[in-house]
Design a protein around this motif. Structure first.
Motif, mmCIF file in Angstrom:
data_model
loop_
_atom_site.group_PDB
_atom_site.id
_atom_site.type_symbol
_atom_site.label_atom_id
_atom_site.label_comp_id
_atom_site.label_asym_id
_atom_site.label_seq_id
_atom_site.Cartn_x
_atom_site.Cartn_y
_atom_site.Cartn_z
ATOM 1 N N UNK A 1 0.805 -1.218 0.000
ATOM 2 C CA UNK A 1 0.000 0.000 0.000
ATOM 3 C C UNK A 1 0.836 1.263 0.000
ATOM 4 N N UNK B 1 3.565 1.880 -2.261
ATOM 5 C CA UNK B 1 3.563 2.337 -3.661
ATOM 6 C C UNK B 1 2.165 2.679 -4.170
ATOM 7 N N UNK B 2 1.145 2.064 -3.584
ATOM 8 C CA UNK B 2 -0.210 2.331 -4.070
ATOM 9 C C UNK B 2 -0.736 3.703 -3.649
ATOM 10 N N UNK C 1 0.335 6.182 -4.798
ATOM 11 C CA UNK C 1 0.353 6.879 -6.087
ATOM 12 C C UNK C 1 -1.016 6.896 -6.755
ATOM 13 N N UNK C 2 -1.829 5.870 -6.522
ATOM 14 C CA UNK C 2 -3.156 5.869 -7.144
ATOM 15 C C UNK C 2 -4.257 6.181 -6.130
#
Lengths: 220, 191
Positions: A101, A103-104, A106-107
């Protein structure tokens, strides 16, 4: 001055990104098995939000309208990579607890939403206040969720054991099903306290980010 | 062959993207109101997940890894997925109009759906082979569709129920999702 103060405080309760506008649900449900993880995720997201809001409001006049979304995404992901490195180096425990979560972020639609709705239309100063307010609101929501789930699900709070509950903790609260349940109850309570009707529907048409996602209309 | 089957099954049922990994919650709650749109969204997700894996996996193993650029993977993957979805949209519109009509509305939504980026990152983290990665994406997409379908059924029943005023709307939807998620816990430990 009072309008500046409003930019700061609106994100905390009135327009709380998670509990009122219902954005960024994925991390809210996923990392809140412990109060400390909730704070960690909240602060990491605040960092990215602050960085991206500053940069985007600075470059808002240079970026052509047609390519703005890819540009925003690259700026946001740049800050995500920075926080990924920082956490890996200085707080490796949190880095592994947040796992995929991180890197996520980013979205996370809160960030793209603030870029599109706020930072691309306002001055740097206001964008900073907006980012801080939204970040605090998000962190508080995650902390609340984490506190409830940790106390009932693990019988502890911030790692401290709670006498009676820790004997027979209700494990279901830290499992996925408990996440949905607690979030549903928290949203109901917050909207009751704010004397607002709970949002009727989560749908792409009513979502403040609809334009950023490129939704063309309702379904069908 | 057996290994591929195990990967598909576990991505679909045990580690269900929506109900146990919490990815793609926005589209899960947003599009599950009608069964028709649930099927369309599910099909689009399966399609994009598999295609995104087909593109991002070689990019990582052949381009980023040999050059020591692993840290750029989030950035590279997001751009590839966003670009790719646009491309698919244009190609479908031109070549297979009926398919475009069915999936078209959902394609742009998918760019910001974290399940897509999630599956490509998990493929790398789990150190799967190329075949395994594609199977994981396919199973993950199927699991997403299954969850969406089941939940749209639950929601259509819920419309006629008498819900307490405070819980009307989103709160009761989340609590229903919690119960559907509970049923998926039964699959834990199956493999």
């Amino acid at each position: 001055m009072s309008s500046n103060l409003k930019e700061l405080t609106k994100g905390i309760i009135k327009e709380n990104p998670t509990l009122v506008t219902l954005l960024g649900m994925c991390p809210t449900l996923a990392v809140t098995t412990m109060a400390a993880n909730g704070i960690g995720m909240g602060l990491a997201t605040t960092f990215v939000l602050l960085g991206s809001n500053i940069v985007i409001s600075l470059i808002k006049n240079i970026v052509p309208k047609s390519v703005r979304l890819p540009v925003y995404i690259v700026v946001i992901t740049g800050f995500v990579t920075i926080i990924d490195f920082l956490l890996k180096a200085y707080i490796p425990g949190l880095h592994s607890a947040l796992g995929i979560f991180l890197p996520l972020i980013a979205v996370n639609c809160i960030i793209l939403g603030r870029a599109e709705v706020f930072a691309s239309k306002n001055s740097v100063g206001k964008s900073i206040l907006d980012a801080i307010g939204m970040g605090i609101g998000f962190t508080l929501a995650l902390f609340t969720m984490g506190t409830i789930r940790e106390i009932f699900g693990a019988g502890a709070w911030m790692g401290m054991k709670i006498p009676v509950l820790s004997v027979n903790p209700m494990l279901i609260f830290i499992m996925p099903a408990g996440g949905f349940f607690v979030l549903g109850c928290v949203i109901a309570v917050v909207n009751k306290l704010a004397k607002k009707k709970p949002p009727k529907e989560i749908s792409c048409a009513n979502c403040p980010n609809a334009e950023a996602c490129g939704v063309k209309g309702d379904n069908e | 062959m057996k290994e591929i089957f195990v990967i598909i099954l576990s991505a679909m049922l045990i580690d269900n993207f929506v109900l146990s990994k919490f990815m793609g919650i926005c589209s899960f709650l947003g599009v599950s109101k009608k069964i028709n749109s649930a099927v369309g969204m599910g099909a689009a997700v399966v399609f994009v997940m598999v295609c995104a894996t087909l593109v991002t996996f070689p990019v990582y193993t052949l381009l980023l890894e040999p050059n020591g650029l692993e840290y750029l993977r989030t950035l590279a993957f997001i751009l590839i997925i966003a670009l790719f979805v646009q491309l698919v949209e244009i190609v479908l519109k031109k070549i297979v109009p009926p398919l475009y009509k069915a999936l078209g509305v959902y394609l742009p939504l998918i760019t910001t759906n974290c399940a897509i980026l999630g599956v490509t990152l998990i493929n790398i983290d789990k150190e799967l082979s190329f075949g395994g990665a594609v199977a994981n994406a396919f199973g993950g997409g199927l699991g997403f569709t299954l969850a969406l379908l089941l939940f749209s059924g639950v929601r259509s029943r819920m419309e006629t129920c008498n819900v307490p005023e405070t819980f009307k709307g989103v709160p009761i939807t989340l609590i229903a999702a919690s119960i559907v998620s509970l049923s998926f816990m039964g699959f834990a430990g199956m493999l």
